[in-house]
Write a protein that holds these residues in place. Structure first.
Motif, PDB file in Angstrom:
ATOM      1  N   GLN A   2       0.833  -1.205   0.000  1.00 49.79           N
ATOM      2  CA  GLN A   2       0.000   0.000   0.000  1.00 49.79           C
ATOM      3  C   GLN A   2       0.871   1.261   0.000  1.00 49.79           C
ATOM      4  O   GLN A   2       0.583   2.231  -0.706  1.00 49.79           O
ATOM      5  N   ALA A   3       1.947   1.239   0.776  1.00 48.43           N
ATOM      6  CA  ALA A   3       2.790   2.430   0.884  1.00 48.43           C
ATOM      7  C   ALA A   3       3.495   2.722  -0.440  1.00 48.43           C
ATOM      8  O   ALA A   3       3.621   3.881  -0.841  1.00 48.43           O
ATOM      9  N   ASN A   4       3.955   1.692  -1.124  1.00 53.50           N
ATOM     10  CA  ASN A   4       4.550   1.900  -2.449  1.00 53.50           C
ATOM     11  C   ASN A   4       3.525   2.514  -3.403  1.00 53.50           C
ATOM     12  O   ASN A   4       3.834   3.433  -4.165  1.00 53.50           O
ATOM     13  N   VAL A   5       2.306   1.989  -3.346  1.00 49.15           N
ATOM     14  CA  VAL A   5       1.253   2.521  -4.223  1.00 49.15           C
ATOM     15  C   VAL A   5       0.934   3.967  -3.840  1.00 49.15           C
ATOM     16  O   VAL A   5       0.763   4.828  -4.709  1.00 49.15           O
ATOM     17  N   ASP A   6       0.899   4.247  -2.532  1.00 50.76           N
ATOM     18  CA  ASP A   6       0.681   5.638  -2.076  1.00 50.76           C
ATOM     19  C   ASP A   6       1.725   6.566  -2.693  1.00 50.76           C
ATOM     20  O   ASP A   6       1.401   7.617  -3.246  1.00 50.76           O
ATOM     21  N   GLY A   7       2.980   6.162  -2.557  1.00 52.85           N
ATOM     22  CA  GLY A   7       4.069   7.006  -3.052  1.00 52.85           C
ATOM     23  C   GLY A   7       3.998   7.181  -4.555  1.00 52.85           C
ATOM     24  O   GLY A   7       4.239   8.275  -5.087  1.00 52.85           O
ATOM     25  N   ALA A   8       3.655   6.105  -5.247  1.00 57.70           N
ATOM     26  CA  ALA A   8       3.549   6.170  -6.704  1.00 57.70           C
ATOM     27  C   ALA A   8       2.421   7.110  -7.116  1.00 57.70           C
ATOM     28  O   ALA A   8       2.550   7.886  -8.067  1.00 57.70           O
ATOM     29  N   ARG A   9       1.312   7.046  -6.353  1.00 56.61           N
ATOM     30  CA  ARG A   9       0.179   7.881  -6.723  1.00 56.61           C
ATOM     31  C   ARG A   9       0.458   9.356  -6.450  1.00 56.61           C
ATOM     32  O   ARG A   9       0.117  10.230  -7.242  1.00 56.61           O
ATOM     33  N   VAL A  10       1.113   9.631  -5.336  1.00 60.83           N
ATOM     34  CA  VAL A  10       1.454  11.026  -5.024  1.00 60.83           C
ATOM     35  C   VAL A  10       2.352  11.606  -6.113  1.00 60.83           C
ATOM     36  O   VAL A  10       2.137  12.725  -6.592  1.00 60.83           O
ATOM     37  N   ALA A  11       3.357  10.822  -6.525  1.00 60.16           N
ATOM     38  CA  ALA A  11       4.265  11.320  -7.555  1.00 60.16           C
ATOM     39  C   ALA A  11       3.515  11.530  -8.868  1.00 60.16           C
ATOM     40  O   ALA A  11       3.706  12.530  -9.567  1.00 60.16           O
ATOM     41  N   TYR A  12       2.648  10.580  -9.187  1.00 57.96           N
ATOM     42  CA  TYR A  12       1.857  10.698 -10.418  1.00 57.96           C
ATOM     43  C   TYR A  12       0.950  11.920 -10.374  1.00 57.96           C
ATOM     44  O   TYR A  12       0.849  12.693 -11.340  1.00 57.96           O
ATOM     45  N   GLU A  13       0.288  12.114  -9.238  1.00 51.41           N
ATOM     46  CA  GLU A  13      -0.651  13.234  -9.162  1.00 51.41           C
ATOM     47  C   GLU A  13       0.055  14.573  -9.313  1.00 51.41           C
ATOM     48  O   GLU A  13      -0.519  15.541  -9.793  1.00 51.41           O
ATOM     49  N   GLY A  14       1.338  14.596  -8.915  1.00 48.23           N
ATOM     50  CA  GLY A  14       2.102  15.826  -9.110  1.00 48.23           C
ATOM     51  C   GLY A  14       2.269  16.181 -10.576  1.00 48.23           C
ATOM     52  O   GLY A  14       2.189  17.353 -10.956  1.00 48.23           O
ATOM     53  N   VAL A  15       2.489  15.199 -11.404  1.00 46.80           N
ATOM     54  CA  VAL A  15       2.715  15.478 -12.828  1.00 46.80           C
ATOM     55  C   VAL A  15       1.435  15.346 -13.647  1.00 46.80           C
ATOM     56  O   VAL A  15       1.426  15.610 -14.846  1.00 46.80           O
ATOM     57  N   ARG A  16       0.376  14.969 -12.970  1.00 55.49           N
ATOM     58  CA  ARG A  16      -0.873  14.692 -13.689  1.00 55.49           C
ATOM     59  C   ARG A  16      -1.341  15.856 -14.577  1.00 55.49           C
ATOM     60  O   ARG A  16      -1.777  15.623 -15.724  1.00 55.49           O
ATOM     61  N   PRO A  17      -1.268  17.103 -14.100  1.00 57.74           N
ATOM     62  CA  PRO A  17      -1.720  18.208 -14.976  1.00 57.74           C
ATOM     63  C   PRO A  17      -0.955  18.246 -16.300  1.00 57.74           C
ATOM     64  O   PRO A  17      -1.533  18.605 -17.328  1.00 57.74           O
ATOM     65  N   LEU A  18       0.317  17.877 -16.264  1.00 59.95           N
ATOM     66  CA  LEU A  18       1.095  17.858 -17.509  1.00 59.95           C
ATOM     67  C   LEU A  18       0.610  16.748 -18.422  1.00 59.95           C
ATOM     68  O   LEU A  18       0.495  16.921 -19.636  1.00 59.95           O
ATOM     69  N   VAL A  19       0.349  15.584 -17.822  1.00 63.76           N
ATOM     70  CA  VAL A  19      -0.137  14.464 -18.625  1.00 63.76           C
ATOM     71  C   VAL A  19      -1.504  14.782 -19.197  1.00 63.76           C
ATOM     72  O   VAL A  19      -1.808  14.458 -20.341  1.00 63.76           O
ATOM     73  N   GLU A  20      -2.303  15.441 -18.380  1.00 65.74           N
ATOM     74  CA  GLU A  20      -3.661  15.759 -18.816  1.00 65.74           C
ATOM     75  C   GLU A  20      -3.642  16.597 -20.087  1.00 65.74           C
ATOM     76  O   GLU A  20      -4.485  16.430 -20.964  1.00 65.74           O
ATOM     77  N   SER A  21      -2.677  17.496 -20.211  1.00 65.37           N
ATOM     78  CA  SER A  21      -2.646  18.309 -21.419  1.00 65.37           C
ATOM     79  C   SER A  21      -1.913  17.595 -22.554  1.00 65.37           C
ATOM     80  O   SER A  21      -2.256  17.765 -23.718  1.00 65.37           O
ATOM     81  N   ASP A  81      -1.389  14.111 -22.881  1.00 68.80           N
ATOM     82  CA  ASP A  81      -1.943  12.811 -23.256  1.00 68.80           C
ATOM     83  C   ASP A  81      -3.108  12.487 -22.322  1.00 68.80           C
ATOM     84  O   ASP A  81      -2.974  11.686 -21.395  1.00 68.80           O
ATOM     85  N   PRO A  82      -4.255  13.120 -22.562  1.00 70.77           N
ATOM     86  CA  PRO A  82      -5.385  12.948 -21.637  1.00 70.77           C
ATOM     87  C   PRO A  82      -5.819  11.486 -21.488  1.00 70.77           C
ATOM     88  O   PRO A  82      -6.256  11.078 -20.417  1.00 70.77           O
ATOM     89  N   ASP A  83      -5.675  10.704 -22.559  1.00 71.08           N
ATOM     90  CA  ASP A  83      -6.080   9.297 -22.452  1.00 71.08           C
ATOM     91  C   ASP A  83      -5.215   8.555 -21.447  1.00 71.08           C
ATOM     92  O   ASP A  83      -5.696   7.700 -20.697  1.00 71.08           O
ATOM     93  N   LEU A  84      -3.927   8.875 -21.456  1.00 76.27           N
ATOM     94  CA  LEU A  84      -3.026   8.212 -20.517  1.00 76.27           C
ATOM     95  C   LEU A  84      -3.412   8.571 -19.083  1.00 76.27           C
ATOM     96  O   LEU A  84      -3.427   7.716 -18.189  1.00 76.27           O
ATOM     97  N   ALA A  85      -3.765   9.825 -18.873  1.00 75.25           N
ATOM     98  CA  ALA A  85      -4.176  10.247 -17.528  1.00 75.25           C
ATOM     99  C   ALA A  85      -5.404   9.468 -17.075  1.00 75.25           C
ATOM    100  O   ALA A  85      -5.472   8.983 -15.943  1.00 75.25           O
ATOM    101  N   THR A  86      -6.369   9.333 -17.975  1.00 75.28           N
ATOM    102  CA  THR A  86      -7.585   8.595 -17.632  1.00 75.28           C
ATOM    103  C   THR A  86      -7.262   7.138 -17.305  1.00 75.28           C
ATOM    104  O   THR A  86      -7.758   6.576 -16.328  1.00 75.28           O
TER     105      THR A  86
END
Lengths: 396, 407
Positions: free
Chosen positions: A314-333, A335-340
């Protein structure tokens, strides 16, 4: 964590200098390269870099995703840059091109004046030439806010890592006191809760030389004559039931091993306070944490004695998600499909983990059967595949 | 089209030796002499398929063991020449007897079959039964079980062994046929401890062979010792007459290191190309070193990039390069394997590493130790089986394998 030194992590933090310059982050992805679009000229360019020359196959190209295929025909290691018209700002670069090798630079470029530069020997201003990017039909959208997004993401991530390291230190000190007082029931209860803070930032912690093997080495990965210290050494002391012929620690040994762990944790806290991140540290770190899950946690090898693998998972997944959410706005613009897709896969994996919760924590991993482990593994794979595309989506 | 091609190839096989030759089956009709100065299957041009078996000796009767070695020698010699395991063969014996050859290689050409025998530590000093055959004083000093290396997750049931047989051929059925018949002849004297099938040689042992790829997709074994390098073979592969006074019988032999290296394929496949190349130290396409040049060009470990050497110090090629180990080289002869899937649905696949060295204490253990400690590739490798054998020299006419050991 498993092995002595982790390449992924070292790679991530060591190449700060080589990371793509953040100012250049532009929206638009690396697809749609259409080198044969005769009406617009070619976006596929070749560069012959010698010790005293830098021949680019064209002096201009239409706006869009440009690819420079750089071949080093000289005797010195070279670099290739695309700079803005003033020759000050780096739009894109590729380094460490050895003689007789080639490398590719892919950049999204908007209409404007640029310079190309080869830098044989990797010193000086390089051999420069003017280069023009002409207007084209291909939409290249540059967001003014990208730099702000990046700055925010990096600042937030640094704060997150510092916070986790701080919490780790508090709980490690508490854990050490319990172990020294031989309050083993309480120490066993705290063990997985404390390690959560380690596992959330594992890829960062692993980048600091020997800290990781000192703190998190498993018995199976010891070298001959290497001294075994850290969390898993104490894990075996607290869960000796399955350890054949195990000799329990003396009071002095308990003090020694726990003080060592606390000392190393203090080092970690000091190190993360002065660590800076790049945007690909976040995206690569996110991927790296899922790899930790795939190689160590799914198999139950991480917590061989305590079977508290699901906390780490769970902690690895937590860390992965936090890091992902940080860059998510960039991905959203870009490659929106990848973000979804990533949003969905994180949610699916989390749902499986939630089903294994018990009280404040999780069921013991030795009660999780092969079928359930298979489901977890499938979900990790489903998330890891798109996650492996994340860095390219945020830095190209 | 595809079906037609396959049918043609199959036709080549069933038509027997002459047919295969006519079909131009390349190595299928090749055959190598069993007897010689050195055992075949070491410098022999690496074949495409492997069946490797390790045995426990289950008797303490020396005569019975020697008798098996004699019968194995005869059978191996016959099979490598494309003949049957037993003297009568699969169909020429009595109707009231089981055939002395199992028959699945009937009509198949020799397919370059080599059969290579080795002796494990337990033959000299068994953990429970000690010196069963009165040869403990002839045990080579280097024939000690390999130490535990980091990332070893060995399955004891497929590690070690008192004897080994390496059968290599261009046709997997021929290799399997050899192991099957030799194991059958050994019932009561030996018991198969573990075995491993391999496909797709991952090494090149002659200068005429092209470099194959391992399951990471990289060319493997580029720096291998080749059959043509006779001085290097004497220096690094063949045991010299003065190497070990207790084990003069091993002169002209070698040591065989076998390691089953499971790859975490799924995680590897998610690594960006540039990272994969940095882990290995070579370009994936050409096989050339990151410092430039073609595949056979020596890496330049001194060449500096912007943040350290162009060849990363912990890239696989940098880590195991002979220059780091006083020039120690090995003759690698490994194979890819896929043993189905794991319980988690991943490929149970990797590299069955085989290396021949003159002395594992200098030629293998230091290299493996360094690799296990800091090689970037280790992240994607797990060693699940490990064994060491002393490979006696070649068999002279009229002798059996290991004759000098039991003389």
């Amino acid at each position: 964590m498993t092995r002595s030194l982790r390449p992924g992590a070292r790679r991530t933090l060591a190449v700060v200098a080589a990371a793509a310059p953040l100012a250049l982050l532009v929206a638009g992805c690396t697809e749609n390269v259409d080198p044969d679009d005769a009406a617009e000229g070619t976006r596929a360019l070749s560069v012959t870099a010698s010790d005293d020359g830098c021949e680019v196959s064209a002096t201009d190209a239409p706006a869009g995703t440009l690819t420079f295929d750089v071949t080093n025909s000289g005797d010195e290691v070279t670099e290739f840059y695309l700079l803005d018209g003033d020759g000050l700002r780096i739009v894109g670069e590729v380094e460490n091109i050895a003689p007789n090798t080639s490398a590719k630079l892919t950049v999204n470029a908007v209409e404007g004046d640029y310079q190309t530069a080869c830098k044989p020997g990797m010193v000086g201003d390089g051999i420069r030439a003017d280069f023009a990017v002409t207007t084209s039909d291909e939409e290249v959208e540059v967001s003014e806010d990208d730099q702000a997004v990046v700055d925010d993401a990096l600042a937030n991530y640094a704060a997150y890592v510092e916070d986790q390291a701080g919490q780790l230190l508090v709980k490690t000190e508490e854990f050490a006191a319990l172990v020294q007082a031989r309050d083993d029931d309480a120490a066993r209860a705290l063990y997985p809760e404390a390690r959560v803070h380690w596992e959330r930032i594992e890829t960062v912690a692993e980048s600091f030389g020997t800290l990781d093997p000192d703190m998190d080495l498993r018995e199976a990965d010891l070298e001959p004559d290497q001294e075994w210290t850290g969390w898993h050494r104490l894990e075996k002391e607290l869960w000796p039931e399955d350890a054949v012929g195990y000799t329990p620690m003396t009071d002095a040994e308990r003090t020694e091993y726990t003080e060592h762990l606390v000392g190393k944790t203090e080092e970690l806290v000091a190190l993360v306070a002065e660590t800076e991140y790049t945007i690909d540290d976040l995206s690569n770190g996110s991927r790296g944490l899922l790899e930790e899950v795939a190689t160590g946690k799914i198999t139950g090898e991480e917590e061989a004695w305590s079977h508290t693998d699901l906390w780490d998972f769970q902690a690895n997944v937590d860390g992965a998600r936090v890091a992902y959410e940080g860059v998510r706005p960039l991905v959203e613009s870009s490659d929106p499909d990848l973000a979804t897709t990533l949003d969905d896969e994180f949610a699916s994996l989390q749902a499986l983990l939630d089903a294994l919760r018990e009280g404040d924590g999780f069921v013991s991993y030795d009660t999780v059967g092969d079928e359930q482990r298979g489901e977890l593994s499938d979900a990790v794979n489903a998330l890891s595949e798109p996650l492996s595309l994340l860095t390219a989506a945020v830095v190209s | 089209m595809l079906l037609g091609g396959a049918a043609l190839a199959t036709g080549g096989y069933v038509a027997g030796q002459a047919g295969a030759e006519a079909a131009g089956g390349g190595g299928d009709t090749a055959s190598y002499p069993f007897r010689g100065t050195h055992q075949a299957g070491i410098v022999t041009e690496a074949q495409d398929r492997l069946h490797f078996a390790a045995f426990d000796v289950i008797t303490d009767d020396r005569d019975r063991l020697v008798d098996l070695l004699r019968r194995w020698t005869d059978a191996a010699e016959r099979m490598t020449q494309g003949q049957s395991a037993g003297p009568l063969g699969a169909v020429n014996g009595g109707q009231n007897l089981p055939p002395d050859d199992t028959g699945e290689a009937l009509d198949l050409p020799p397919s370059g079959l080599t059969v290579t025998f080795g002796f494990g530590p337990g033959l000299f000093d068994h953990p429970d039964d000690g010196d069963r055959f009165g040869i403990a004083d002839r045990r080579p000093a280097a024939l000690e079980p390999l130490p535990h290396f980091p990332a070893d997750v060995l399955d004891p049931a497929r590690s070690g062994g008192d004897l080994c047989i390496q059968a290599c051929a261009h046709d997997p059925q021929v290799a399997v046929h050899a192991i099957r018949n030799l194991a059958r002849m050994g019932f009561g004297t030996v018991s198969v401890r573990w075995s491993q099938l391999g496909f797709g040689r991952t090494s090149t042992t002659t200068t005429s062979q092209s470099t194959p790829r391992n399951l990471f997709g990289f060319k493997d074994g580029t720096m291998n010792i080749r059959a043509e390098e006779t001085q290097a073979l004497d220096d690094h592969v063949w045991v010299g007459a003065d190497d070990d006074p207790a084990a003069a019988w091993l002169t002209g032999g070698s040591y065989l290191v076998a390691r089953r290296v499971a790859m975490t394929i799924e995680v590897w496949d998610r690594q960006p190309l540039g990272d994969q190349e940095r882990f290995v130290g070579r370009f994936k396409g050409s096989g050339g070193p990151l410092s430039g040049g073609a595949e056979d060009v020596d890496p330049d470990f001194e060449m500096q990039g912007s943040d350290g050497p162009i060849m990363p110090v912990d890239a696989h090629v940098s880590m195991v390069h002979p220059s780091r180990f006083e020039g120690a080289r090995m003759l690698r002869r490994g194979y890819n394997f896929v043993d189905g899937t794991t319980e988690l649905g991943g490929l149970d696949a990797g590299l069955f590493f085989i290396a021949f060295v003159r002395d594992p204490r200098t030629g293998f253990i230091p290299v493996q130790t360094a690799m296990a400690r800091s090689d970037l590739l280790m992240e994607y490798l797990r060693f699940t089986s490990s064994a060491l054998f002393a490979v006696p020299p070649g068999v002279a006419p009229g002798e059996h394998v290991g004759q000098a050991l039991f003389a």
